[in-house]
Scaffold this active site. Structure first.
Site, PDB file in Angstrom:
ATOM      1  N   ASN A 140       0.763  -1.247   0.000  1.00  0.00           N
ATOM      2  CA  ASN A 140       0.000   0.000   0.000  1.00  0.00           C
ATOM      3  C   ASN A 140       0.798   1.304   0.000  1.00  0.00           C
ATOM      4  O   ASN A 140       0.233   2.347  -0.286  1.00  0.00           O
ATOM      5  CB  ASN A 140      -0.921   0.034   1.220  1.00  0.00           C
ATOM      6  N   TYR A 141       2.065   1.256   0.365  1.00  0.00           N
ATOM      7  CA  TYR A 141       2.786   2.512   0.556  1.00  0.00           C
ATOM      8  C   TYR A 141       4.016   2.709  -0.316  1.00  0.00           C
ATOM      9  O   TYR A 141       4.476   3.828  -0.470  1.00  0.00           O
ATOM     10  CB  TYR A 141       3.207   2.641   2.023  1.00  0.00           C
TER      11      TYR A 141
END
Length: 563
Positions: free
Chosen positions: A520-521
């Site tokens: 996600n990052y």
DNA sequence: TCCGGGACTTAGAATTCTCGGA
DNA sequence: TCCGAGAATTCTAAGTCCCGGA
């Protein structure tokens, strides 16, 4: 298998997400099968035949008996209240105390089933039948592309397992019927056919949203959606945009930092609170911290919702000045504990914000996420609090990879470095996990292997020496013996290094979850470029699912990519 | 400006699969 | 070939953030 989609084909008009959407509707879990005749529920020591509805709920509880949840008071109370709602009047009259209920046979049956399943062949496990379900319900047609659907299976009923100290844990999550489900698809598509004897709640044709089906969940009253898989064009494009916004922040982050450092001196308390919050969000990658309805969820906080009780100020601590000690529960009730030296202006402001307040009072009484995000979007279009997390995570990975990896390292060392860079991000974002149950044992096992390998290496070295000596002394009977012994030593050394690296990696990873940041990052282009530079196959970093999700990055990224 | 509805991303746990060593 | 640990995947809860109406 679907091929990855290319992105340049068509640009969507502003506000219109798709032109054509067709799907089969969601898959419903099978009906409840009553207990066999030899499995009973007992109340107060007496056998009780429950009505079907009450029995189904009893089974939910019985199956969970090994779980800590079933020992918790809140869970038990909520469960019992909801269970009684499913009972007949007669049952309700009889069953008044959960402590007098015996789910032992139900539990044993469940355990036996799990055990039996373990020993089944693939065929018996209905692999083919499951594949058929996926083939039928797992795909949709979106703007001429066949796309995988993410969660096409309707969530089965069960007992709500909220995280942390959730006031609603144990409540009954009801079985969903087609009558609960809203279908979204194109007007001109084949409308999904509801299961026999049922009808949908509603059929909608809204092309400004990306969900195929939705329903309202009965515990919190919130919405749930059936959406596309992460490898779909729609999701991929969104993902790419997210990282592009984060990259734009890179180009103006210095200005923004200067601005909030200035704002710390503002005469306006609101501005100073915003500046301190931003300082935390930027430096510590805290989440925004929306307000939450009290009593509906576990008591967790983020930056803007921090309370006085969550921080302690130390003029001096461990030979650092102006230290803020954070201790609070964040998302998923994961504890955030950190002692952070801050600049004096921040420290002074915090002192002022805490003046005359009780522990339960808000730290930032003049601030919320709406105000904060409004300010951020005025500094850069699309900027919100969460962009800082994406930006700081990705830039940290890039910096760490530069710092830690050498082209001359062997592959195992390169992978350790990658994991360490990944770990730095996970620590920044506070991505934790429960240490694996068998952690100590598996570390001990690995150590045993390492020791054995060391002995083997020593032996191989001795044999090599011996072989050399013999070769020198009398001219070898086997001319290749020395070569073979050399190779054996080398092989041993490589294996030993690999294991030692693995042990280090595992130890450092004990309580840290790398997956969340990877998923996600971290801008995948950083990883793709690194793999190309370091000549590490992408498969070593990304699983099949991640390679599909990040197909856009794998396709477009050159070795010289800079975040 | 405030509030609730709504849609979407992010999260750790649970479950399932796979692969290497005995 | 079998077993079990660890990796991969699935599941769904829990966040973020936007929007529109009062």
């Amino acid at each position: 298998m679907l091929l990855s989609v290319r992105w340049e084909e068509e640009k969507y008009e502003d506000g219109v997400k798709w032109k054509f959407l067709e799907h089969k509707g969601p898959y419903f879990p099978p009906e409840y099968h009553p207990l066999p005749d030899n499995v009973h529920f007992y109340y107060n020591g007496k056998k009780v035949k429950l009505s079907l509805a009450a029995e189904e709920v009893a089974v939910f509880f019985g199956q969970m008996l090994d779980h800590e949840y079933t020992t918790k008071k809140v869970f038990r109370n909520n469960f019992f209240i909801d269970w009684r709602k499913e009972m007949t009047d007669e049952e309700r009259l009889l069953i008044e105390d959960l402590d007098k209920c015996d789910f032992g046979e139900i539990h044993a049956m469940h355990k036996a089933k799990v055990e039996a399943r373990k020993n089944m062949t693939k065929e018996e496990k209905l692999v083919k039948a499951n594949q058929k379900i996926t083939d039928e319900y797992g795909y949709c047609l979106l703007d001429h592309h066949k796309e995988r659907v993410g969660n096409f299976k309707i969530e089965p009923p069960g007992l709500f397992r909220g995280r942390g100290n959730h006031p609603k844990q144990g409540m009954l999550k009801k079985r969903l019927q087609p009558e609960d489900i809203i279908i979204n698809c194109s007007k001109e598509s084949c409308i999904p056919v509801p299961p026999a004897g049922h009808r949908w709640k509603e059929i909608r044709h809204d092309n400004t949203v990306t969900w195929l089906a939705s329903w309202t969940e009965n515990i919190q009253g919130s919405f749930k959606y059936v959406m596309l898989n992460a490898n779909s064009k729609l999701k991929g494009e969104k993902d790419w945009q997210k990282y592009e916004v984060a990259r734009r922040l890179k180009s103006c982050v210095d200005d923004i930092r200067n601005q909030y450092l200035q704002d710390l001196k503002s005469t306006d308390r609101r501005t100073r609170q915003r500046a301190v919050a931003l300082y935390f969000i930027d430096k510590l990658a805290l989440r925004a911290g929306n307000e939450k309805e009290e009593g509906e969820t576990a008591d967790t906080v983020g930056c803007c919702s921090l309370r006085v009780e969550h921080i302690t100020l130390h003029e001096e601590l461990d030979s650092s000045e102006c230290v803020v000690e954070f201790d609070f529960l964040g998302k998923d009730s994961i504890r955030y504990y950190n002692k952070v030296p801050v600049i004096r202006k921040v420290f002074k402001n915090l002192k002022l914000f805490m003046e005359n307040k009780k522990p339960g009072d808000e730290l930032f009484d003049c601030l919320n996420t709406i105000k904060l995000n409004k300010h951020l979007s005025s500094l850069m279009p699309g900027l919100t609090a969460k962009v800082f997390r994406t930006y700081n995570a990705s830039i940290t990975l890039q910096q760490q990879l530069k710092e830690l990896t050498n082209k001359s390292d062997c592959e195992a060392e390169k992978l350790l470095s990658y994991n360490r860079a990944n770990r730095a991000v996970a620590i920044l974002c506070n991505h934790q996990r429960a240490p694996p149950k068998s952690f100590e044992q598996s570390m001990a096992n690995l150590q045993t292997k390492i020791d054995a390998r060391k002995e083997q290496l020593a032996l191989a070295k001795t044999e090599l020496k011996q072989a050399k000596k013999e070769a020198k002394a009398k001219g070898s009977t086997d001319p290749k013996l020395v070569e073979r012994k050399k190779a054996a030593v080398k092989r041993c050394e490589e294996q030993l290094l690999k294991m030692e690296v693995q042990a280090t990696d595992r130890e450092e990873n004990k309580q840290i979850a790398l997956g969340t940041s990877k998923l996600n990052y971290l801008d995948p282009r950083i990883t793709v470029a690194w793999c190309k530079n370091m000549e590490v196959p992408i498969e070593k970093i990304y699983s099949k699912t991640l390679r599909d999700k990040f197909a856009w990055a794998i396709d477009m990224t050159d070795a010289d990519f800079e975040f």
